[in-house]
Scaffold this motif. Structure first.
Motif, short mmCIF file in Angstrom:
data_model
loop_
_atom_site.label_atom_id
_atom_site.label_comp_id
_atom_site.label_asym_id
_atom_site.label_seq_id
_atom_site.Cartn_x
_atom_site.Cartn_y
_atom_site.Cartn_z
N HIS A 1 0.87 -1.19 0.00
CA HIS A 1 0.00 0.00 0.00
C HIS A 1 0.91 1.24 0.00
O HIS A 1 1.57 1.50 1.00
CB HIS A 1 -0.88 0.00 1.25
CG HIS A 1 -1.74 -1.22 1.37
ND1 HIS A 1 -2.94 -1.34 0.72
CD2 HIS A 1 -1.56 -2.38 2.05
CE1 HIS A 1 -3.49 -2.52 1.01
NE2 HIS A 1 -2.66 -3.17 1.81
N PRO A 2 0.93 2.00 -1.09
CA PRO A 2 1.91 3.10 -1.19
C PRO A 2 1.44 4.38 -0.50
O PRO A 2 1.66 5.48 -1.03
CB PRO A 2 2.03 3.28 -2.70
CG PRO A 2 0.68 2.95 -3.21
CD PRO A 2 0.12 1.87 -2.31
N ILE A 3 0.81 4.26 0.65
CA ILE A 3 0.16 5.45 1.22
C ILE A 3 1.14 6.51 1.69
O ILE A 3 0.79 7.66 1.80
CB ILE A 3 -0.83 5.08 2.35
CG1 ILE A 3 -0.12 4.47 3.55
CG2 ILE A 3 -1.89 4.13 1.86
CD1 ILE A 3 -1.07 4.22 4.71
N TYR A 4 2.39 6.10 1.95
CA TYR A 4 3.39 7.08 2.40
C TYR A 4 4.45 7.38 1.34
O TYR A 4 5.48 7.96 1.67
CB TYR A 4 4.06 6.60 3.68
CG TYR A 4 3.14 6.65 4.88
CD1 TYR A 4 2.63 7.86 5.34
CD2 TYR A 4 2.75 5.49 5.54
CE1 TYR A 4 1.78 7.91 6.42
CE2 TYR A 4 1.90 5.52 6.63
CZ TYR A 4 1.42 6.74 7.07
OH TYR A 4 0.57 6.79 8.14
N PHE A 5 4.24 6.98 0.10
CA PHE A 5 5.19 7.32 -0.97
C PHE A 5 5.13 8.84 -1.15
O PHE A 5 4.06 9.39 -1.45
CB PHE A 5 4.82 6.63 -2.28
CG PHE A 5 5.20 5.17 -2.35
CD1 PHE A 5 5.28 4.39 -1.20
CD2 PHE A 5 5.47 4.56 -3.57
CE1 PHE A 5 5.62 3.04 -1.27
CE2 PHE A 5 5.82 3.22 -3.65
CZ PHE A 5 5.89 2.45 -2.49
N VAL B 1 -4.93 15.04 2.66
CA VAL B 1 -5.04 13.73 1.99
C VAL B 1 -4.33 12.67 2.82
O VAL B 1 -4.83 11.56 3.03
CB VAL B 1 -4.42 13.81 0.57
CG1 VAL B 1 -4.28 12.42 -0.04
CG2 VAL B 1 -5.28 14.68 -0.33
N LEU B 2 -3.18 13.02 3.32
CA LEU B 2 -2.39 12.08 4.12
C LEU B 2 -3.14 11.71 5.41
O LEU B 2 -3.16 10.54 5.83
CB LEU B 2 -1.03 12.71 4.46
CG LEU B 2 0.04 11.77 4.96
CD1 LEU B 2 0.29 10.62 3.99
CD2 LEU B 2 1.34 12.54 5.19
N SER C 1 -4.36 7.98 6.43
CA SER C 1 -3.89 7.40 7.68
C SER C 1 -5.09 6.91 8.52
O SER C 1 -5.09 5.80 9.06
CB SER C 1 -3.08 8.45 8.44
OG SER C 1 -2.67 7.95 9.65
N GLU C 2 -6.13 7.74 8.59
CA GLU C 2 -7.31 7.38 9.38
C GLU C 2 -8.08 6.22 8.75
O GLU C 2 -8.56 5.33 9.44
CB GLU C 2 -8.23 8.61 9.53
CG GLU C 2 -7.66 9.65 10.47
CD GLU C 2 -8.46 10.95 10.45
OE1 GLU C 2 -8.10 11.84 11.23
OE2 GLU C 2 -9.41 11.09 9.65
N SER D 1 5.63 8.51 8.59
CA SER D 1 5.73 9.73 7.79
C SER D 1 6.06 9.36 6.35
O SER D 1 6.57 8.27 6.09
CB SER D 1 6.84 10.63 8.33
OG SER D 1 6.61 10.89 9.68
N PRO D 2 5.81 10.29 5.41
CA PRO D 2 6.16 10.01 4.01
C PRO D 2 7.64 9.69 3.85
O PRO D 2 8.48 10.25 4.54
CB PRO D 2 5.81 11.32 3.30
CG PRO D 2 4.75 11.93 4.16
CD PRO D 2 5.12 11.57 5.56
N TYR D 3 7.92 8.76 2.93
CA TYR D 3 9.32 8.45 2.65
C TYR D 3 9.59 8.55 1.16
O TYR D 3 8.70 8.41 0.33
CB TYR D 3 9.73 7.08 3.19
CG TYR D 3 8.65 6.04 3.27
CD1 TYR D 3 8.11 5.67 4.50
CD2 TYR D 3 8.18 5.41 2.11
CE1 TYR D 3 7.11 4.72 4.58
CE2 TYR D 3 7.19 4.45 2.19
CZ TYR D 3 6.66 4.11 3.42
OH TYR D 3 5.68 3.17 3.49
N SER D 4 10.86 8.80 0.85
CA SER D 4 11.24 9.08 -0.53
C SER D 4 11.44 7.79 -1.32
O SER D 4 11.59 6.71 -0.74
CB SER D 4 12.56 9.87 -0.54
OG SER D 4 13.60 9.04 -0.07
N TYR D 5 11.49 7.95 -2.62
CA TYR D 5 11.77 6.82 -3.50
C TYR D 5 13.12 6.20 -3.14
O TYR D 5 13.26 4.98 -3.16
CB TYR D 5 11.75 7.29 -4.96
CG TYR D 5 12.11 6.21 -5.95
CD1 TYR D 5 11.24 5.14 -6.17
CD2 TYR D 5 13.31 6.24 -6.64
CE1 TYR D 5 11.57 4.14 -7.07
CE2 TYR D 5 13.64 5.25 -7.55
CZ TYR D 5 12.76 4.20 -7.76
OH TYR D 5 13.09 3.20 -8.64
N GLU D 6 14.08 7.02 -2.78
CA GLU D 6 15.42 6.52 -2.43
C GLU D 6 15.32 5.58 -1.22
O GLU D 6 15.97 4.54 -1.17
CB GLU D 6 16.38 7.68 -2.11
CG GLU D 6 16.85 8.46 -3.33
CD GLU D 6 15.73 9.25 -4.02
OE1 GLU D 6 14.80 9.72 -3.32
OE2 GLU D 6 15.77 9.37 -5.26
#
Lengths: 142, 283
Positions: free
Chosen positions: B8-12, B21-22, B26-27, B35-40
């Motif tokens: 589930h890419p909810i934090y991409f 939106v975030l 989350s809810e 928290s959001p994380y980067s592609y790296e």
């Protein structure tokens, strides 16, 4: 004067020693603080801050000893669903390694430089990577 | 090719530009303190876990909650940026009046690779005839369906909708439709096996950790709830590796499965071969 500078580090292994010495020394040198103290503090409970000699063999021994002391496959209680996270806890080895390493280190600052032995390097030790981590460099002095 | 069939890419961070939106995601997904994380970062973890590609799952909750946990367009945005790392699925709320049109657009224009449905969260029974036009559309495009099955950690998501028994009629009436009942339909593992024995178009995945450690739970499911040879003999081509990221970390679950005494051939199937078959890329 009090100054706080955060450092961001991305680990690439589950357990990894990341040498942050150069960065911390540079922050102190550029801080404007001539004499005082610097503390290097991790913002996490599954990382550690430790001081040691930057030799590959020493790093290997530290990591292997941590693994022996806190094996990944032991029976930990922190291995269940956590409603407050909506996720499952499965990183007890990271917490325990972090506890053994401690969360910070301190050095004196004199004439805008960190006072330390030549073998004393500063490591952020990742214990539950890979992830991006934050370290605070807190300087106090004049 | 190692494929994680359940992410589930909810934090991409590519799709986390809006805080409201975030918060909604989350809810609705029921996951906190991340928290959001980067592609790296995502790629660093995939490289560490030796995972080549991940199937990304959206969820359309338009009529139930007024939005999407992740939308089809957001999935498309991620896939367009990183086509070698990710495989994108679509989702549609079955109660939408334009459900079939939404799905048609997802397959024909967005070029998404399959459909994700969550009966518990979207509040439908899989054998409700309301779903038939949606299943027909998947059959028309030869696209697989990833269903949630069994217990759901999401709030307001009742397990009664996701009991494997409600999928049997779908398997009967759509024998060409490849469908995965995710999470081994836990706790209904026996019912999951019942469906897989009879219907070769029914798959499941390993994205489950409801108690204990990864090692303990995988051993319980694959060595105790079934005999050590059960999967090897009966379901070698129907079980896919899936992690349910971000609830669980993929490389930890993968390691627990690697520790099980399956043959290398079966592990190759679980870690990628079965996902390719499910996707229709390897007949």
């Amino acid at each position: 004067m009090v100054k706080l500078v955060p450092i961001s580090c991305m680990s690439k292994q589950a357990v990894q020693m990341i040498n942050i010495t150069e960065e911390v020394h540079k922050i102190v040198a550029e801080s404007g603080i001539t004499n005082g103290m610097v503390a290097v503090i991790t913002a996490h409970t599954t990382t550690g801050i430790t001081i040691n000699e930057p030799l590959e063999c020493v790093e290997t021994d530290i990591l292997q000893r941590l693994e022996k002391l806190v094996p990944d496959d032991d029976k930990y209680i922190h291995a269940h669903f956590l409603p407050s996270y909506g996720a499952t806890s499965n990183n007890s080895p990271g917490h325990l390694k972090s506890m053994l390493l401690g969360n910070s280190c301190m050095f004196p600052i004199q004439e805008s430089r960190i006072v330390c032995g030549s073998a004393q390097h500063i490591y952020l030790v990742e214990c539950d990577g890979p992830q991006t981590r934050k370290v605070y460099v807190q300087m106090m002095g004049e | 090719m190692i494929i994680d069939a359940h992410v589930h890419p909810i934090y991409f961070d590519t799709i986390c530009e809006d805080d409201s939106v975030l918060k909604f995601r989350s809810e609705q997904f029921g996951i906190y303190k991340q928290s959001p994380y980067s592609y790296e970062e995502i790629i660093a973890e995939m490289i560490y876990g030796k995972i080549d590609r991940s199937i990304l799952l959206p969820l359309d909750l338009t009529t139930q909650s007024g939005g999407c946990i992740v939308s089809n367009e957001e999935i498309k945005k991620i896939i367009d940026r990183h086509p070698d790392s990710f495989i994108g699925f679509a989702s549609v709320d079955p109660y939408r009046k334009d459900a079939v049109e939404v799905l048609e657009n997802a397959f024909a224009n967005l070029k998404l690779s399959g459909l994700k449905l969550n009966p518990s969260k979207q509040r439908f029974y899989p054998d409700d005839k309301l779903l038939w036009p949606i299943y027909e559309k998947c059959r028309e495009y030869d696209k697989p369906i990833m269903f949630h099955a069994g217990l759901s950690w999401e709030p307001n998501a009742l397990a009664k909708y996701a009991n494997p028994i409600h999928y049997e009629q779908v398997a009967v009436e759509f024998p060409e439709l490849r469908m995965c009942l995710a999470h081994f339909a836990w706790p209904w593992v026996r019912e999951m096996m019942m469906l897989m024995i009879k219907y070769p178009n029914v798959y499941t995945d390993t994205s489950m950790l409801y108690m204990d450690s990864f090692n303990d739970f995988m051993e319980r499911i694959f060595m105790k709830e079934m005999e050590p040879q059960t999967l090897e003999r009966n379901f070698a081509k129907q079980v896919m590796f899936g992690s349910n990221t971000p609830r669980f970390r993929a490389f930890k679950l993968k390691k627990a499965i690697e520790n099980l005494p399956f043959s290398e051939k079966v592990k190759t199937n679980i870690f990628g071969g079965n996902a390719l078959a499910f996707l229709g890329e390897e007949k």
